[in-house]
Design an enzyme around this catalytic site. Structure first.
Site: not given
Ligand SMILES: NC(=O)c1ccc[n+]([C@@H]2O[C@H](COP(=O)([O-])OP(=O)(O)OC[C@H]3O[C@@H](n4cnc5c(N)ncnc54)[C@H](OP(=O)(O)O)[C@@H]3O)[C@@H](O)[C@H]2O)c1
Length: 233
Positions: A143, A154, A158
């Site tokens: 991130s 968080y 990262k």
């Molecule tokens: N969105 C952003 O702006 C952003 C920015 C920078 C980095 N990131 C990174 O991108 C990645 C994906 O983020 P996202 O925004 O797509 O997140 P998200 O929409 O919250 O989706 C999270 C995913 O992770 C799974 N998950 C959550 N907690 C879990 C646990 N305890 N055990 C197993 N699986 C789990 C969820 O599965 P379920 O559906 O089964 O709950 C879901 O598929 C992460 O590494 C995040 O840090 C995101």
């Protein structure tokens, strides 16, 4: 277009958000997909979206927030008839917004377990097999978060992902197991929230770049998915 025919990618957290986009993007490149979610019902939408691409799919379920949970995911993957060629460590959780001085130890442990230790456990489980087979692509999702001390568990988790990725890349140098880490950008997902800068779809095609690298290509490198957004999906 470079294809990933006959390869298998395990994408953690591919039931929604960024992981779902990565699964769809890789499938468009003919890569077979191991979808991961906490529960089977959470993955139904991704599996349905993958159908038109005609790639093969498997589903594994389990939590990343405990060592035992990750162990059971590894067991389930190892019972599949296919080997992991691409490990996309995507799943992570956000920490609770709170003043830096009030963050309890449990919060640090919860976030580090899910965002870092689970990733390390998965890399440790699958990288040696990749090395033996002479092919592997590991992409760890990081991130660009900064200047938010209220979310420090968080952001520090990262930063550790970045360092771990570089150490793992060095360990695997010359093996054709390429380890890189990718910032998707601030995206409108459940984690990113509705005020994020970009739509989730903009993570493509950039998120595919470290999965499509040529043999013995860059390793230990940082990629920013948004750098490639002008190329369009
Ligand atoms: N969105 C952003 O702006 C952003 C920015 C920078 C980095 N990131 C990174 O991108 C990645 C994906 O983020 P996202 O925004 O797509 O997140 P998200 O929409 O919250 O989706 C999270 C995913 O992770 C799974 N998950 C959550 N907690 C879990 C646990 N305890 N055990 C197993 N699986 C789990 C969820 O599965 P379920 O559906 O089964 O709950 C879901 O598929 C992460 O590494 C995040 O840090 C995101």
């Amino acid at each position: 277009m470079k294809l990933l025919e006959n390869k298998w990618a395990l994408i953690t957290g591919s039931s929604r958000g960024i992981g779902q986009q990565i699964a769809l993007g890789l499938a468009e490149r003919k890569c077979n997909i191991i979808v991961h979610a906490r529960k089977a019902e959470n993955a139904e939408r991704t599996l349905a979206l993958l159908k038109p691409s005609c790639v093969k799919t498997h589903l594994v379920t389990g939590v990343l927030d405990s060592h035992e949970g990750v162990e059971s995911i590894v067991r389930a993957v190892n019972e599949l008839p296919d080997k992991v060629d691409i490990l996309y460590n995507n799943a992570a959780i956000m920490s609770k917004w709170q003043p830096m001085w009030q963050i309890p130890q449990e919060e640090w442990l919860r976030v580090f377990q899910t965002n870092l230790f689970a990733m390390i456990q998965l890399c440790t489980a699958f990288a040696p097999g990749m090395k033996e087979r002479g092919f592997g692509r590991i992409i760890n999702v990081t991130s660009g978060i900064k200047d938010t001390p209220e979310l420090t568990p968080y952001s520090v988790s990262k930063a550790a992902v970045d360092k771990y990725s570089r150490d793992l890349a060095f360990e695997l140098r010359g093996s054709n197991v390429l380890v890189n880490y990718l910032d998707p950008g601030w995206l409108k997902t459940d984690l990113g929230g509705p005020n994020a800068d970009h739509e989730v779809e903009t993570v493509l095609p950039g998120a595919l770049v470290p999965a499509l690298l040529d043999d013995l290509g860059p390793t230990g490198q940082f990629y920013a998915a948004q750098d490639y957004s002008m190329l369009g999906k």
